[in-house]
Design an enzyme around this catalytic site. Structure first.
Site, PDB file in Angstrom:
ATOM      1  N   HIS A   1      -9.453   4.400  -7.867  1.00  0.00           N
ATOM      2  CA  HIS A   1      -8.782   4.407  -6.559  1.00  0.00           C
ATOM      3  C   HIS A   1      -7.516   5.258  -6.549  1.00  0.00           C
ATOM      4  CE1 HIS A   1     -11.654   1.348  -5.457  1.00  0.00           C
ATOM      5  NE2 HIS A   1     -11.264   0.615  -6.475  1.00  0.00           N
TER       6      HIS A   1
ATOM      7  N   GLU B   1     -11.239  -7.538   2.984  1.00  0.00           N
ATOM      8  CA  GLU B   1     -12.030  -6.743   3.919  1.00  0.00           C
ATOM      9  C   GLU B   1     -13.349  -6.384   3.263  1.00  0.00           C
ATOM     10  OE1 GLU B   1      -9.225  -3.602   4.670  1.00  0.00           O
ATOM     11  OE2 GLU B   1     -10.038  -2.324   3.115  1.00  0.00           O
TER      12      GLU B   1
ATOM     13  N   ARG C   1       5.498   8.139   5.339  1.00  0.00           N
ATOM     14  CA  ARG C   1       6.323   9.114   4.623  1.00  0.00           C
ATOM     15  C   ARG C   1       5.555  10.435   4.580  1.00  0.00           C
ATOM     16  NH1 ARG C   1       3.361   6.205   1.011  1.00  0.00           N
ATOM     17  NH2 ARG C   1       2.306   7.371  -0.626  1.00  0.00           N
TER      18      ARG C   1
ATOM     19  N   LYS D   1      -0.243  -4.458   5.137  1.00  0.00           N
ATOM     20  CA  LYS D   1      -1.592  -4.029   5.505  1.00  0.00           C
ATOM     21  C   LYS D   1      -2.204  -4.892   6.603  1.00  0.00           C
ATOM     22  CE  LYS D   1      -1.725  -0.685   2.486  1.00  0.00           C
ATOM     23  NZ  LYS D   1      -0.362  -0.780   1.951  1.00  0.00           N
TER      24      LYS D   1
END
Length: 239
Positions: free
Chosen positions: A152, A117, A208, A33
């Site tokens: 999530h 973040e 993907r 990430k």
């Protein structure tokens, strides 16, 4: 299970077998990430305010939260799907959140690197389906709104995203193509953004064809699997 495994993709490519997917280098770069954030920045696409280095201490998180505002999301650098993600709302929660995030990341993904973040409290989560060929063509194929989530984890995919202007949709699609091109991407993939208060930010890229792809196929009548095979065969996109 090997669809997003760079070592597998590279191993069969080395044997002279065509991998129906992106180049291994793109899987590696987008699988982390932090490096994917750097790729987006390189492409001139805005990211959620955050760091481009792994967290080394609780003090770093406290400093970031004090400067950029709380809450802060501590996330697994090599993870996804909300696993290893902890939302901290004050400095007092940081130490426990780091320990928990690293432990969960190690258990789910085999690596415990984490980064942080700014946590947007009420965003929309928008996916852009992209597909490119080995001739330099890259297109985005509709979008999917997957804001309806529990812990999530996505529950509902809606396409096209409702209440989005064409201007915003096109800007997000073009940004997705730029991010993909920045890592030399070809074949199918999904670039994810979060949108809040009139702005959108790059979140991550899934290298993907996601399980959600039939939603896009039904809306656009484009057979994404057929396009993948066409690309892997060295042909140009038919679209």
């Amino acid at each position: 299970f090997f669809s997003e495994n760079a070592e597998f993709a590279q191993a069969i490519t080395d044997l002279g077998v065509a991998f129906i997917g992106p180049p291994a280098a793109a899987i590696v770069e987008m699988g982390d990430k932090v490096s994917s954030r750097l790729a987006a920045m390189r492409a001139g696409v805005a990211c959620v305010p955050g760091t481009t280095e792994f967290i080394q201490s609780a003090d770093e998180v406290v400093e970031f939260g004090t400067k950029n505002g709380w809450p802060v999301a501590i996330k697994a650098a090599f993870g996804g799907g909300g696993r290893g993600m902890k939302v901290v709302r004050s400095a007092d929660e940081v130490a426990d959140a780091i320990e928990s995030s690293k432990r969960e990341a190690k258990a789910y993904f085999g690596r415990d690197e984490i980064y942080m973040e700014r946590y947007l409290t009420w965003p929309r989560h928008i996916e852009i389906q992209v597909i490119g060929d080995k001739h330099g063509n890259m297109v985005w194929v509709s979008d999917r709104d997957c804001s309806a989530q529990r812990r999530h984890q996505k529950l509902i995919e809606e396409s096209p995203a409702p209440a989005f202007s064409d201007e915003l949709r096109n800007a997000m699609g073009e940004a997705a193509c730029k991010v993909a091109a920045a890592v030399g991407y070809y074949n199918a993939g999904t670039v994810e953004f979060i949108y809040q208060d009139g702005e959108f930010f790059f979140l991550e890229m899934n290298t993907r064809l996601q399980v959600e792809h039939p939603v896009t196929e039904m809306v656009t009548s484009i057979d994404l699997v057929a396009e993948q095979i066409r690309v892997a065969s060295g042909e140009k996109l038919s679209i």
